[in-house]
Design an enzyme around this catalytic site. Structure first.
Site, PDB file in Angstrom:
ATOM      1  N   LYS A   1       0.905  -0.761   0.369  1.00 32.45           N
ATOM      2  CA  LYS A   1      -0.038   0.288   0.547  1.00 32.45           C
ATOM      3  C   LYS A   1       0.942   1.357  -0.044  1.00 32.45           C
ATOM      4  O   LYS A   1       2.177   0.917   0.385  1.00 32.45           O
ATOM      5  CB  LYS A   1      -0.840  -0.423   1.133  1.00 32.45           C
TER       6      LYS A   1
ATOM      7  N   ARG B   1     -11.024   0.834  14.446  1.00 32.17           N
ATOM      8  CA  ARG B   1     -10.923   1.474  12.421  1.00 32.17           C
ATOM      9  C   ARG B   1     -12.248   1.132  11.721  1.00 32.17           C
ATOM     10  O   ARG B   1     -13.693   1.573  12.001  1.00 32.17           O
ATOM     11  CB  ARG B   1      -9.584   1.701  12.412  1.00 32.17           C
TER      12      ARG B   1
ATOM     13  N   TYR C   1      17.811  30.155   9.808  1.00 33.45           N
ATOM     14  CA  TYR C   1      17.095  31.187  10.388  1.00 33.45           C
ATOM     15  C   TYR C   1      16.867  30.849  11.658  1.00 33.45           C
ATOM     16  O   TYR C   1      16.959  29.897  12.613  1.00 33.45           O
ATOM     17  CB  TYR C   1      15.645  30.969   9.676  1.00 33.45           C
TER      18      TYR C   1
ATOM     19  N   MET D   1      14.185  24.577   3.432  1.00 32.34           N
ATOM     20  CA  MET D   1      12.646  24.477   2.325  1.00 32.34           C
ATOM     21  C   MET D   1      13.723  23.289   1.175  1.00 32.34           C
ATOM     22  O   MET D   1      13.130  22.068   1.137  1.00 32.34           O
ATOM     23  CB  MET D   1      12.282  25.325   1.277  1.00 32.34           C
TER      24      MET D   1
END
Ligand SMILES: *Cc1c(COP(=O)(O)O)cnc(C)c1O
Length: 374
Positions: free
Chosen positions: A36, A135, A267, A315
């Protein structure tokens, strides 16, 4: 996903996948690989082909759509859809592709019957029961009612009964595994007494290694196939010994600079050097799913040495302390997962810095450009 504007590259070692499948098959008689979520980020098609070649004749994907792809890749394998049908297109696809969906609601049985009547195709299903996850699935008490419904259907045939364990990987919660195991055994007794010829399936990776009494007819290994240790950090950590790492992820060193004591990195100035340091800038960041949570916590592998992350992950860039690798050069390959030698970074170790589990590490880092090593 093909991402072209980054240096990040994930590699999957097909031989390691096959090794893990073979190791699992030595412990469990009939493992149906769970592929999956794009084979836990490893790439559905390549991985499914490898497991089929290694002998797997039943595999489990997630959505019906993903299961259709799996069936197209390995037409001779039985294909289970763990999430089962939701929309009309799913019901149609189950019939036209001969999939075996997990089914946990009566409405699904009724709609599959309609679809079977319309297409003239017999429909096989895996009855999903909830025994303790709260579930998906029928409640355990519904077993007789489900058998009643099936008695009235002409086209739908139940071939499996399944449930999923909540704590199979946890030595401290073995009691709950027994409770779920007993509930599941009770369900199987009811279904068999009603004349339903269903194979039982309960075991995930954890249960394959830790609860051999719950193997039933078919096992559903996931994480262990991909080299994750289901028992990482517990007293059972050795139970799955011998599994090999299957995925590595690397990027490149873009710059090396020397900073003075008192200078900060990245940062927010969360890292300030207390001495002169050599800092390497690696072309990977949270846009590549290298989590910002690894800021100041993660380690990478450069020329076989561990180099710690300095300051915040950006990033597309992350700074590391390359002080212990004087021979480092611009363009060097830097591993965030895997790598060569005894200091290679395991998915479980990376996950622990990340505050998550190997499953999520694979799913996220596997979304980068992927190469296969045979
Ligand atoms: C994901 C999944 C598995 C595999 O679990 P692992 O812990 O990765 O071995 C088995 N069964 C079902 C229903 C699943 O969703």
């Amino acid at each position: 996903m093909d991402i072209w504007n980054t240096y990040v590259l994930a590699r999957v070692n097909i031989r390691a996948l096959v090794h893990n499948y073979t190791l699992i098959r030595a412990v469990a008689a009939n493992p149906a690989p769970v592929v999956k979520s794009d084979a836990y980020g490893h790439g559905l098609a390549e991985v499914a082909r490898a497991f089929f070649a290694a002998g797997a004749r039943c595999m489990a994907a997630g959505t019906v759509e993903e299961s259709v792809v799996l069936k197209e890749v390995t037409p001779a394998a039985e294909v289970i859809s763990l999430l089962g049908p939701l929309d009309q297109a799913d019901y149609t696809a189950v019939c036209t592709h001969g999939l075996i969906p997990f089914v946990g609601r009566v409405e699904q049985l009724v709609r599959l019957e309609e679809e079977g009547r319309r297409t003239g195709a017999p429909v096989r299903v895996a009855l999903k029961f909830d025994t303790g996850m709260s579930r998906l699935g029928f409640a355990a008490e519904e077993a007789n009612g489900v058998a009643d419904v099936l008695d009235g259907l002409e086209h739908v045939r139940a071939v499996m009964a399944c449930s999923h364990l909540a704590t199979a990987d946890d030595p401290e919660q073995a009691e709950y595994v027994s409770e779920q195991g007993q509930r599941f055994a009770g369900i199987l007794r009811v279904l068999h007494s009603r004349g339903l010829d269903v194979r039982g399936s309960l075991a995930n990776s954890g249960a394959i290694f830790a609860h051999p009494g719950l193997h039933h007819d078919l096992q559903r290994p996931g994480i262990a196939l991909y080299g994750g240790n289901p028992f990482f950090g517990t007293v059972w950590a050795d139970k799955s010994a011998g599994l090999r790492s299957t995925m590595s992820v690397s990027s490149r060193l873009l710059q090396i600079r020397t900073i003075r004591a008192g200078e900060s990195v990245s940062y927010g100035r969360t890292f300030v050097a207390d001495r002169p340091m050599r800092v390497g800038i690696v072309a990977i960041g949270y846009a590549d799913n290298y989590s910002r949570t690894l800021s100041g916590k993660g380690q990478m592998l450069l020329r076989g040495q561990r180099v710690p992350v300095l300051g915040r992950v950006c990033m597309q860039l992350t700074a590391v302390d390359v002080g212990c690798v004087p021979e480092a050069e611009i363009g060097d390959e830097v591993y965030v997962l895997g790598g060569e030698g005894p200091r290679a970074i395991s998915a479980d170790e990376l996950a622990s810095w990340w505050g998550t589990i190997s499953y999520e590490v694979f799913c996220l880092l596997g979304q980068n450009s992927m190469d296969y090593v045979k």
